[in-house]
Scaffold this active site. Structure first.
Site, PDB file in Angstrom:
ATOM      1  N   ASN A 197       0.877  -1.184   0.000  1.00  0.00           N
ATOM      2  CA  ASN A 197       0.000   0.000   0.000  1.00  0.00           C
ATOM      3  C   ASN A 197       0.907   1.225   0.000  1.00  0.00           C
ATOM      4  OD1 ASN A 197      -1.842   2.034   0.399  1.00  0.00           O
ATOM      5  ND2 ASN A 197      -2.149   1.589   2.581  1.00  0.00           N
ATOM      6  N   TRP A 198       0.998   1.844  -1.157  1.00  0.00           N
ATOM      7  CA  TRP A 198       1.928   2.982  -1.289  1.00  0.00           C
ATOM      8  C   TRP A 198       1.386   4.269  -0.692  1.00  0.00           C
ATOM      9  CZ3 TRP A 198       4.122   2.589  -7.010  1.00  0.00           C
ATOM     10  CH2 TRP A 198       5.021   1.522  -7.052  1.00  0.00           C
ATOM     11  N   LYS A 199       0.124   4.262  -0.322  1.00  0.00           N
ATOM     12  CA  LYS A 199      -0.501   5.493   0.213  1.00  0.00           C
ATOM     13  C   LYS A 199      -0.255   6.648  -0.766  1.00  0.00           C
ATOM     14  CE  LYS A 199       0.407   3.632   4.748  1.00  0.00           C
ATOM     15  NZ  LYS A 199       0.098   3.779   6.148  1.00  0.00           N
ATOM     16  N   HIS A 253      -9.546   1.281   4.529  1.00  0.00           N
ATOM     17  CA  HIS A 253      -8.291   1.446   5.262  1.00  0.00           C
ATOM     18  C   HIS A 253      -8.536   2.408   6.425  1.00  0.00           C
ATOM     19  CE1 HIS A 253      -4.176   2.578   6.235  1.00  0.00           C
ATOM     20  NE2 HIS A 253      -3.784   1.491   5.581  1.00  0.00           N
ATOM     21  N   GLU A 311      -6.936   4.797   7.558  1.00  0.00           N
ATOM     22  CA  GLU A 311      -6.687   6.217   7.256  1.00  0.00           C
ATOM     23  C   GLU A 311      -7.893   6.829   6.550  1.00  0.00           C
ATOM     24  OE1 GLU A 311      -2.908   5.725   5.281  1.00  0.00           O
ATOM     25  OE2 GLU A 311      -2.018   5.139   7.184  1.00  0.00           O
ATOM     26  N   GLU A 329      -5.677  -4.914  10.426  1.00  0.00           N
ATOM     27  CA  GLU A 329      -4.658  -3.895  10.663  1.00  0.00           C
ATOM     28  C   GLU A 329      -4.962  -3.130  11.949  1.00  0.00           C
ATOM     29  OE1 GLU A 329      -2.528  -2.819   6.736  1.00  0.00           O
ATOM     30  OE2 GLU A 329      -4.147  -1.400   7.073  1.00  0.00           O
ATOM     31  N   GLY A 365       2.277   2.189  10.467  1.00  0.00           N
ATOM     32  CA  GLY A 365       3.238   3.276  10.271  1.00  0.00           C
ATOM     33  C   GLY A 365       3.932   3.718  11.543  1.00  0.00           C
ATOM     34  N   SER A 411       3.278  -2.265  10.290  1.00  0.00           N
ATOM     35  CA  SER A 411       4.733  -2.293  10.502  1.00  0.00           C
ATOM     36  C   SER A 411       5.363  -3.650  10.162  1.00  0.00           C
ATOM     37  CB  SER A 411       5.086  -1.857  11.929  1.00  0.00           C
ATOM     38  OG  SER A 411       4.658  -0.521  12.148  1.00  0.00           O
ATOM     39  N   GLY A 444       2.688  -1.068   4.185  1.00  0.00           N
ATOM     40  CA  GLY A 444       2.866   0.315   3.762  1.00  0.00           C
ATOM     41  C   GLY A 444       4.332   0.623   3.504  1.00  0.00           C
ATOM     42  N   GLY A 445       4.974   1.197   4.500  1.00  0.00           N
ATOM     43  CA  GLY A 445       6.344   1.708   4.363  1.00  0.00           C
ATOM     44  C   GLY A 445       7.324   0.759   3.690  1.00  0.00           C
TER      45      GLY A 445
HETATM   46  C1  PEP Z   1      -0.747   0.144   5.736  1.00  0.00           C
HETATM   47  O1  PEP Z   1      -0.609   1.212   5.169  1.00  0.00           O
HETATM   48  O2  PEP Z   1      -1.749  -0.525   5.531  1.00  0.00           O
HETATM   49  C2  PEP Z   1       0.304  -0.304   6.655  1.00  0.00           C
HETATM   50  C3  PEP Z   1       0.150  -1.445   7.267  1.00  0.00           C
HETATM   51  O3  PEP Z   1       1.393   0.525   6.806  1.00  0.00           O
HETATM   52  P1  PEP Z   1       2.814   0.147   7.482  1.00  0.00           P
HETATM   53  O4  PEP Z   1       3.227  -1.170   6.909  1.00  0.00           O
HETATM   54  O5  PEP Z   1       3.712   1.267   7.096  1.00  0.00           O
HETATM   55  O6  PEP Z   1       2.570   0.050   8.950  1.00  0.00           O
END
Ligand code: PEP
Length: 250
Positions: free
Chosen positions: A9-11, A94, A96, A166, A172, A212, A233-234
């Site tokens: 997930n590049w956001k 999500h 966010e 999640e 994040g 994470s 994500g990251g």
């Molecule tokens: C996400 O954006 O869904 C996520 C899990 O981010 P991260 O891996 O950066 O915690």
């Protein structure tokens, strides 16, 4: 056997140029099989990625969509617009989007229905906040969100969907859930699916952990019986790191 799926997930990261560079690097190092690979990119990068990744086993996902097919919804993107550019997955609900863009259990449900109707695979996100976790509400929260998201769907539609558990406090933050805790909550989600849609559906639906996840900890999640991959994500932003996650899941 459920095929594991690693979805990035590049956001709101990566221009078209940056996305193309990722795709070229990912193609060059993409050797593992047996894992479904998905990159959920910003809308603007999707057509370029679609061209770059054509003929590979790396599929494309969007991070949101509207539930209506068309209409006066300024700024929105419809399911068929995503299909048209080669998208096959879409993240829905999500945290966010729930937090910053007023996504509700009701709109999540409408979007899941619309995605499946358009032949897009929804990646439905559920998860509790830190406050809710500390108040012992995790199982109630994931139950409510899961029941609402899949309300009115058939067992076959649910089996073909993906759920991402999640915990919001792990997204994040660098503070990941332990693999055991994540598995425990994912098993609760699976039991909710079993109650509502039958045991067979519950055994078919894939449930990812997200929060994470990194190349260093992916193996611990994959070792759990109920975890079928990760939404990342990251650590999905760099091709090498994304491929390490895929290797760790295969
Ligand atoms: C996400 O954006 O869904 C996520 C899990 O981010 P991260 O891996 O950066 O915690």
């Amino acid at each position: 056997m459920r095929t594991p799926i690693i979805a990035g997930n590049w956001k709101m990261f990566k221009t078209i140029v940056e996305a193309k560079e990722f795709a070229q690097n990912a193609k060059a190092g993409n050797t593992s099989t047996g894992v479904q690979k998905v990159i959920c990119a910003p809308f603007t990068a999707l057509p370029a990625l679609s061209a770059e990744l054509a003929g590979t086993d790396i599929a494309l996902g969007a991070q949101n969509m509207h539930f209506e097919e068309q209409g006066a919804f300024t700024g929105e993107i419809s399911p068929s617009m995503l299909k048209e550019i080669g998208v096959s997955y879409v993240i829905i609900g999500h945290s966010e989007r729930r937090q910053y863009f007023n996504e509700t259990d009701e709109t999540v449900n409408k979007k899941v229905v619309a995605a499946l109707k358009a032949d897009l695979v929804p990646i439905v996100c559920v998860g509790e906040s830190l406050e809710q976790r500390e108040a012992g509400e995790t199982s109630d929260i994931v139950r409510t969100q899961t029941e609402a998201a899949f309300s009115g769907l058939t067992p076959a539609q649910v089996a073909g969907s993906i759920i991402a558990y999640e915990p919001i406090w792990a997204i994040g933050t660098g503070r990941s859930s332990t693999a055991e805790d994540a598995n425990e909550t994912i098993a609760i989600i699976r039991s909710v699916i079993a109650e509502k849609f039958g045991q067979e559906t519950a055994q078919q639906v894939r449930i990812q952990y997200g929060g994470s996840v990194k190349p260093e900890n992916i193996a611990s999640y994959m070792a759990q019986p109920d975890i079928d991959g990760a939404l990342v994500g990251g650590a999905s932003l760099v091709a090498d790191s994304y491929l390490q996650l895929v290797n760790g899941a295969s």
